[in-house]
Design a protein around this motif. Structure first.
Motif, PDB file in Angstrom:
ATOM      1  N   ARG A   1       0.845  -1.202   0.000  1.00 28.25           N
ATOM      2  CA  ARG A   1       0.000   0.000   0.000  1.00 28.25           C
ATOM      3  C   ARG A   1       0.874   1.243   0.000  1.00 28.25           C
TER       4      ARG A   1
ATOM      5  N   ALA B   1      -3.215   5.617  -1.674  1.00 27.79           N
ATOM      6  CA  ALA B   1      -3.137   5.931  -3.107  1.00 27.79           C
ATOM      7  C   ALA B   1      -3.948   4.859  -3.817  1.00 27.79           C
ATOM      8  N   PHE B   2      -5.106   5.236  -4.316  1.00 29.97           N
ATOM      9  CA  PHE B   2      -6.008   4.260  -4.932  1.00 29.97           C
ATOM     10  C   PHE B   2      -6.620   4.873  -6.176  1.00 29.97           C
ATOM     11  N   ASP B   3      -6.706   4.078  -7.224  1.00 31.51           N
ATOM     12  CA  ASP B   3      -7.248   4.548  -8.488  1.00 31.51           C
ATOM     13  C   ASP B   3      -8.372   3.584  -8.887  1.00 31.51           C
ATOM     14  N   ARG B   4      -9.503   4.126  -9.312  1.00 30.27           N
ATOM     15  CA  ARG B   4     -10.655   3.281  -9.661  1.00 30.27           C
ATOM     16  C   ARG B   4     -10.284   2.212 -10.685  1.00 30.27           C
TER      17      ARG B   4
ATOM     18  N   PHE C   1      -6.867   1.293 -11.754  1.00 33.60           N
ATOM     19  CA  PHE C   1      -5.662   0.514 -11.454  1.00 33.60           C
ATOM     20  C   PHE C   1      -5.632  -0.060 -10.033  1.00 33.60           C
ATOM     21  N   GLY C   2      -6.570   0.314  -9.197  1.00 31.79           N
ATOM     22  CA  GLY C   2      -6.581  -0.215  -7.827  1.00 31.79           C
ATOM     23  C   GLY C   2      -5.554   0.464  -6.936  1.00 31.79           C
ATOM     24  N   TYR C   3      -4.944  -0.311  -6.031  1.00 29.85           N
ATOM     25  CA  TYR C   3      -3.926   0.254  -5.130  1.00 29.85           C
ATOM     26  C   TYR C   3      -2.684   0.554  -5.957  1.00 29.85           C
ATOM     27  N   LEU C   4      -2.206   1.805  -5.866  1.00 27.95           N
ATOM     28  CA  LEU C   4      -1.061   2.218  -6.678  1.00 27.95           C
ATOM     29  C   LEU C   4       0.234   1.873  -5.945  1.00 27.95           C
ATOM     30  N   THR C   5       1.147   1.237  -6.666  1.00 23.12           N
ATOM     31  CA  THR C   5       2.395   0.777  -6.044  1.00 23.12           C
ATOM     32  C   THR C   5       3.600   1.354  -6.783  1.00 23.12           C
TER      33      THR C   5
ATOM     34  N   ASN D   1       3.106  -4.843  -8.808  1.00 28.29           N
ATOM     35  CA  ASN D   1       2.282  -5.094  -7.610  1.00 28.29           C
ATOM     36  C   ASN D   1       0.944  -4.369  -7.646  1.00 28.29           C
ATOM     37  N   LEU D   2       0.670  -3.713  -8.765  1.00 27.69           N
ATOM     38  CA  LEU D   2      -0.520  -2.862  -8.903  1.00 27.69           C
ATOM     39  C   LEU D   2      -1.834  -3.649  -8.709  1.00 27.69           C
ATOM     40  N   GLY D   3      -2.897  -2.948  -8.354  1.00 31.13           N
ATOM     41  CA  GLY D   3      -4.219  -3.586  -8.253  1.00 31.13           C
ATOM     42  C   GLY D   3      -4.519  -3.961  -6.820  1.00 31.13           C
ATOM     43  N   THR D   4      -4.454  -5.255  -6.550  1.00 32.57           N
ATOM     44  CA  THR D   4      -4.697  -5.716  -5.177  1.00 32.57           C
ATOM     45  C   THR D   4      -3.485  -5.482  -4.288  1.00 32.57           C
TER      46      THR D   4
ATOM     47  N   TYR E   1       0.993   7.941 -11.961  1.00 36.53           N
ATOM     48  CA  TYR E   1       0.052   7.097 -12.707  1.00 36.53           C
ATOM     49  C   TYR E   1      -0.897   7.946 -13.561  1.00 36.53           C
TER      50      TYR E   1
ATOM     51  N   GLN F   1       0.748  -7.409 -16.355  1.00 37.04           N
ATOM     52  CA  GLN F   1      -0.371  -7.981 -15.606  1.00 37.04           C
ATOM     53  C   GLN F   1      -1.371  -8.747 -16.478  1.00 37.04           C
TER      54      GLN F   1
ATOM     55  N   LEU G   1      -6.093  -4.726 -17.155  1.00 31.00           N
ATOM     56  CA  LEU G   1      -5.937  -3.296 -16.875  1.00 31.00           C
ATOM     57  C   LEU G   1      -6.838  -2.772 -15.773  1.00 31.00           C
TER      58      LEU G   1
ATOM     59  N   HIS H   1      -8.814  -2.971 -12.090  1.00 31.31           N
ATOM     60  CA  HIS H   1      -8.857  -3.531 -10.740  1.00 31.31           C
ATOM     61  C   HIS H   1     -10.263  -3.999 -10.411  1.00 31.31           C
TER      62      HIS H   1
END
Lengths: 346, 143
Positions: free
Chosen positions: A18, A141-144, A146-150, A155-158, B72, B87, B90, B92
């Motif tokens: 996270r 840091a969360f994007d609708r 891409f999910g959790y931004l890493t 590691n993106l998403g979950t 991003y 991945q 694209l 989540h």
């Protein structure tokens, strides 16, 4: 021959990555003139939030001695990357060492739950609860999309890595690991050595985990890893049966020699120790070495002893730093004792 | 397995080393060449920097790391081919802290109405405090 499921799937670990929306990622943060203040603020907030819910010990990595830091690395509670960021990093560790929250490693937060035995769902339930608590400290840091931004898009998403440590002596000694690795890659999973990325396999232990973190739900990831683990368990058990049938007196001799050396040696280097304990475990699983205690209990004790006999762990047990030869003598003496305590019947 | 980028041709497995470790790329030879030459995305703006942290696209390509959450948004278009390659997907679909907080907020508002009806001041106060925390998190920490 009594070979249980958990003699193959030894332990479970879930890690969540996270970041906080309002701070640069650690590699960039460390270069900022306000790095220390920002990191302290982050650590203070997370520490307060977590300790309001349950007990965690705070480790300021910058003030740890090298010996103490290595001790924690050997116990898989912190990583080398966290030490690399020692100017801004910290760790919060639960008293039973099952939960570790690293602050300012590759990402702002690396939360992990570790348990002996195979239960990924339990591990996820536990760590997602911790994640919910941390999420209340500062906005993630969360994007609708891409999910959790890493920091690294791998590691993106979950941000989740679900892994199971597997003891695979039969599959690996019979040269079948490559087949498993190819199959796992096809499924978006991967196999690594004991200490994670880039490490080789020690003592026939391999870590199976997901590679893909985006576009799947946490449940789907857990289920993909579980399916693979279950197939590998069956594969390993079949190969163990073959190995035992074909191994004859040579295989029995190998495991008995391992027991003999571990019980009587005066010097024991780490590499030899790891190899011999893998043979010892095989001897117990194949019934060459008998014990009145439950098989899982004996194997767990051997695995805990392996961690306790790593160099920095020995120094800590001893209370002072030892030379390599002194460590080898200490390891030999302690191992002789553990072997006696196990009351193994030949 | 089909190429993760074009989805048409058979993929080969390429190993790419970055400072963050090893990554496996499942690409057909044509897409692999385009990806490695940077032509899979817009390379005209490699010197453009993230307005928040100053990381450039060049730096990301070299190290494999982004500098902050805003990278991003700044490099979204350029990142999409890389993310698709790494991945395979694209979007989540997992845990969502905002959605979870939104659900909790709705539940608490109902509980608040009940507490007001029953006149439970202590409970009302606790719920109001929790709602203020959620409000702060949902509005991005700005009071």
């Amino acid at each position: 021959m009594n070979i249980s499921y958990e003699s193959v799937a030894v332990s479970s670990r879930i890690r969540l990555a996270r970041n906080f929306r309002d701070y640069p990622f650690p590699d960039r943060l460390i270069k900022s003139p306000h790095a220390r203040e920002q990191a302290s603020e982050m650590v203070r907030t997370i520490n307060a939030e977590l300790n309001a819910v349950e007990e965690f010990e705070l480790y300021d990595v910058g003030t740890l001695t090298e010996a103490r830091a290595t001790y924690l690395v050997e116990r898989n509670l912190i990583s080398r990357d966290l030490i690399r960021h020692s100017a801004i990093s910290a760790a919060l560790i639960s008293p039973d060492e099952s939960i570790s929250v690293m602050i300012n490693e590759e990402d702002h937060i690396r939360e992990q739950y570790f348990m002996r035995g195979y239960d990924l769902n339990k591990a996820y339930e536990r760590i997602t609860g911790i994640d919910d608590v941390i999420s209340e400290s500062l906005p993630f840091a969360f994007d609708r999309e891409f999910g959790y931004l890493t920091a690294c898009p791998t590691n993106l998403g979950t941000g989740m890595r679900a892994s199971v440590m597997m003891f695979l002596p039969a599959v690996s000694r019979r040269g079948l690991m490559k087949r498993i690795a190819t199959e796992l890659h096809r499924l978006g999973l991967t196999v690594r050595g004991t200490s994670g990325e880039g490490s080789g396999a020690e003592g026939d232990l391999f870590q199976i985990s997901n590679e893909v973190t985006l576009g799947l739900t946490e449940t789907e990831i857990l289920s993909a890893v579980e399916k693979a683990v279950e197939l590998i368990v069956q594969f390993e058990l079949r190969e163990r049966a073959r190995m035992r049938a074909e191994g004859g007196i040579q295989l029995r001799d190998k495991t008995m020699r391992a027991y003999g050396i571990l019980s009587n040696c005066c010097l024991l280097g780490m590499k030899e120790f790891i190899e011999l304990t893998a043979d010892l475990k095989l001897g117990i699983l194949f019934g060459y070495l008998g014990t009145d205690r439950a098989e899982e209990e004996v194997l767990a004790e051997v695995d805990e002893h392996i961690v306790a006999m790593r160099p920095a762990n020995i120094d800590r047990l001893n209370g002072a730093a030892l030379s390599e030869e002194e460590q080898n003598a200490y390891r030999a003496e302690q191992t002789n004792r553990v072997m006696r305590r196990m009351e193994i019947v030949v | 397995m089909l190429c993760a980028m074009c989805g048409n041709d058979q993929a080969r497995v390429y190993t790419r080393r970055t400072e963050s470790g090893e990554t496996k790329l499942y690409l057909c030879p044509d897409c692999y060449r385009r990806f490695m030459s940077g032509k899979a995305s817009d390379t005209k703006n490699v010197r453009r920097a993230c307005p928040s942290c100053g990381t450039t696209l060049d730096e990301f390509r070299k190290t494999g790391y982004l500098g902050c959450a805003d990278c991003y948004s700044a490099f979204r278009e350029e990142l999409i081919p890389t993310i698709r390659v790494l991945q395979g997907r694209l979007y989540h679909t997992g845990k969502d802290p905002v959605r979870a907080l939104g659900d909790e907020q709705a539940e608490l508002e109902e509980e608040l109405a009940d507490a007001q009806k029953t006149g439970d001041k202590f409970l009302e106060q606790r719920i109001r405090y929790r709602l203020s925390v959620i409000h702060r998190l949902l509005s991005g920490g700005d009071e």
